[in-house]
Design an enzyme around this catalytic site. Structure first.
Site, PDB file in Angstrom:
ATOM      1  CB  VAL A  26      30.664 157.073   8.182  1.00  0.00           C
ATOM      2  CG1 VAL A  26      30.812 156.895   6.683  1.00  0.00           C
ATOM      3  CG2 VAL A  26      29.259 157.551   8.529  1.00  0.00           C
ATOM      4  N   PRO A 174      10.939 120.135  11.425  1.00  0.00           N
ATOM      5  CG  PRO A 174      10.422 121.004  13.514  1.00  0.00           C
ATOM      6  CD  PRO A 174      11.351 121.190  12.351  1.00  0.00           C
ATOM      7  CG  ASP A 197      11.489 111.434   3.825  1.00  0.00           C
ATOM      8  OD1 ASP A 197      11.425 110.591   2.926  1.00  0.00           O
ATOM      9  OD2 ASP A 197      12.417 111.501   4.646  1.00  0.00           O
ATOM     10  CE  LYS A 219      11.701 104.668   3.821  1.00  0.00           C
ATOM     11  NZ  LYS A 219      12.726 105.675   4.038  1.00  0.00           N
ATOM     12  CG  ASP A 252      20.180 117.027  10.629  1.00  0.00           C
ATOM     13  OD1 ASP A 252      20.636 118.152  10.395  1.00  0.00           O
ATOM     14  OD2 ASP A 252      20.831 115.966  10.438  1.00  0.00           O
ATOM     15  CB  THR A 280      16.961 117.283  14.673  1.00  0.00           C
ATOM     16  OG1 THR A 280      16.401 116.008  15.007  1.00  0.00           O
ATOM     17  CG2 THR A 280      17.623 117.851  15.916  1.00  0.00           C
TER      18      THR A 280
HETATM   19  C1  LIG Z   1      12.444 108.596  10.912  1.00  0.00           C
HETATM   20  S1  LIG Z   1      12.544 109.734  12.231  1.00  0.00           S
HETATM   21  C2  LIG Z   1      13.233 111.109  11.408  1.00  0.00           C
HETATM   22  C3  LIG Z   1      13.726 112.162  12.319  1.00  0.00           C
HETATM   23  C4  LIG Z   1      14.194 113.401  11.590  1.00  0.00           C
HETATM   24  N1  LIG Z   1      15.301 113.105  10.718  1.00  0.00           N
HETATM   25  C5  LIG Z   1      14.555 114.542  12.518  1.00  0.00           C
HETATM   26  O1  LIG Z   1      15.725 114.936  12.612  1.00  0.00           O
HETATM   27  O2  LIG Z   1      13.628 115.077  13.135  1.00  0.00           O
HETATM   28  C6  LIG Z   1      10.860 110.155  12.407  1.00  0.00           C
HETATM   29  C7  LIG Z   1      10.489 110.497  13.831  1.00  0.00           C
HETATM   30  O3  LIG Z   1      10.806 111.824  14.110  1.00  0.00           O
HETATM   31  C8  LIG Z   1       9.893 112.341  15.041  1.00  0.00           C
HETATM   32  N2  LIG Z   1       9.233 113.508  14.456  1.00  0.00           N
HETATM   33  C9  LIG Z   1       9.506 114.081  13.294  1.00  0.00           C
HETATM   34  N3  LIG Z   1       8.750 115.170  13.111  1.00  0.00           N
HETATM   35  C10 LIG Z   1       7.979 115.285  14.203  1.00  0.00           C
HETATM   36  C11 LIG Z   1       7.006 116.214  14.637  1.00  0.00           C
HETATM   37  N4  LIG Z   1       6.671 117.265  13.895  1.00  0.00           N
HETATM   38  N5  LIG Z   1       6.425 116.031  15.838  1.00  0.00           N
HETATM   39  C12 LIG Z   1       6.773 114.996  16.611  1.00  0.00           C
HETATM   40  N6  LIG Z   1       7.679 114.077  16.253  1.00  0.00           N
HETATM   41  C13 LIG Z   1       8.291 114.241  15.070  1.00  0.00           C
HETATM   42  C14 LIG Z   1       8.924 111.241  15.361  1.00  0.00           C
HETATM   43  O4  LIG Z   1       9.405 110.525  16.482  1.00  0.00           O
HETATM   44  C15 LIG Z   1       9.018 110.426  14.121  1.00  0.00           C
HETATM   45  O5  LIG Z   1       8.586 109.090  14.365  1.00  0.00           O
END
Ligand SMILES: C[S@@+](CC[C@H](N)C(=O)[O-])C[C@H]1O[C@@H](n2cnc3c(N)ncnc32)[C@H](O)[C@@H]1O
Length: 401
Positions: A26, A174, A197, A219, A252, A280
């Protein structure tokens, strides 16, 4: 007495003498939190815990190495007694009362003159809960409030003042909302506008208040509905209206996420910006498929590139992991380019589609076979392609019997 006659108070303790009598667990915990608050600490005890000993060794705490004596509290603003001996603790409390010093009394709140609430600090907010002598209940309540504040479950909008507007570039991870950081969630709970996004975790949108403006600038591959300069303009325009803008991005913000461009645009427009890193996909999606991007004895390093770039300059070594983002539809060209530049054609490869989501699918092969395998399963974006011996660690890799 615990109930009635209490007056909650916060003390400015920095630079003021506090005496802790006792050297056990403590006393140790209290010493550490008082040190954190900048108190001038004296510990009175024949022996102390290892952790207290190191604070004493560093010179952060003065140690009077003996049993307590009346007179040890001289000049103290506050005393904590936690010797475990009721007679000594009682004497300390009596001495403190005689000189009008507040006394925290470990394990005996009924005879203390002060209590420490259960405290959590989340950014600029301090949560202090006093359980009326029931420290366990106070701690549980504190944890609940702190978790709700961190996760953004508590309504935080209009509490933070950014009259000049503010943009947070938040990495959403992701896809699984559980992989969004607590800082990211907290900012979402404060947001007036969310600019999202395609690959950001859309699941969190349902948690936003109905009047939060959501702008989807997602996109599609090969199709860019909202050009980057227009996204920048949206961020700046809303922030200039004095709004809290969260730019929620996949993974990221700084890994192929154009976060740097958005940061520069906001700065040039004089808008305060915060960048909140995200998990990422380059690392997390591989991990979700059971593939560590480095592994002792198998891979010493890794490179993250897009499947759209010139690959010949990369290390062509099976012990160097390549993580390819985007370009899953160009796999045949990518595999050929790697082999032509020196990669072993039998290098293991994994494609992980929709990683960290319920739709995750892992397809494995070698540089020789992966394009055919991708065609057979009709591999689709978003996908991460991992090249290197680490792929053999995935449960999806055929194991020798
Ligand atoms: C424009 S980049 C952006 C990456 C993002 N800033 C990152 O750090 O994960 C997009 C790519 O990230 C990958 N990605 C992102 N999320 C994903 C997921 N859940 N499963 C597989 N690939 C993924 C794919 O290759 C996708 O085409």
């Amino acid at each position: 007495m615990v109930s009635g006659g209490n007056f909650p108070l916060t003390l400015r303790i920095a630079g003021r003498k506090v005496v802790v009598v006792g050297g056990g667990h403590v006393a140790t915990r209290r010493t550490l939190s008082l040190l954190d608050a900048g108190a001038d600490l004296v510990v009175v005890s024949p022996d102390v815990s290892a952790s207290l000993a190191s604070s004493i060794g560093r010179g952060d705490v003065e140690w009077i190495q003996r049993v307590y004596r009346t007179g040890d509290l001289e000049g103290a603003w506050l005393v904590q007694t936690a010797t475990g001996d009721p007679d000594v603790d009682g004497q300390v409390a009596d001495d403190a009362a005689a000189q009008s010093t507040w006394c925290l009394k470990g394990g005996d709140p009924d005879h203390a003159t002060a209590w420490v609430p259960a405290v959590a600090r989340i950014d600029d907010v301090t949560v202090a809960i006093s359980g009326g002598g029931d420290a366990g209940r106070a701690s549980s309540l504190r944890d609940g409030v702190a978790a709700a504040l961190q996760s953004g479950d508590l309504p935080l909008r209009h509490r933070t003042h950014h009259p000049e507007g503010f943009v947070a570039l938040v990495g959403g991870g992701p896809g699984d909302p559980g992989l969004l950081t607590t800082r990211g969630r907290r900012l979402l709970a404060e947001a007036d506008v969310v600019v999202i996004d395609r690959l950001a975790p859309h699941g969190v949108l349902s948690e936003l208040a109905p009047d939060v403006e959501v702008i989807d600038v997602g996109k599609m591959p090969d199709h860019h509905p909202i050009p980057q300069h227009e996204i920048n303009e949206i961020l700046i325009d809303r922030a200039k209206q004095g709004k809290i803008v969260v730019r929620l991005k996949g993974g990221d913000p700084y890994v192929f996420g154009r976060g740097g461009e958005e940061l520069i645009a906001c700065r040039e427009a004089g808008i305060p910006v915060e960048v909140v890193p995200g998990v990422t996909s380059a690392i997390a999606v591989a991990a979700a498929a059971g593939i560590p991007v480095t592994h002792r004895g198998i891979a010493r390093g890794f490179s993250v590139v897009t499947g759209h770039v010139e690959l010949s300059d990369l290390p062509h070594d099976r012990a160097h992991t390549l993580v390819l983002l985007m370009g899953v539809r160009r796999l045949r060209e990518v595999a050929l380019q790697l082999v032509d530049s020196g990669h072993d054609r039998l290098t293991p490869v994994a494609i992980v589609e929709s990683g960290c989501t319920p739709d995750q699918r892992v397809t494995v092969g070698t540089l020789d076979t992966i394009a055919d395998r991708a065609g057979e399963v009709d591999a689709q974006p978003p996908a991460v392609t991992i090249v290197g011996d680490v792929v053999t660690l995935s449960p999806a890799w055929p194991q020798a019997d």
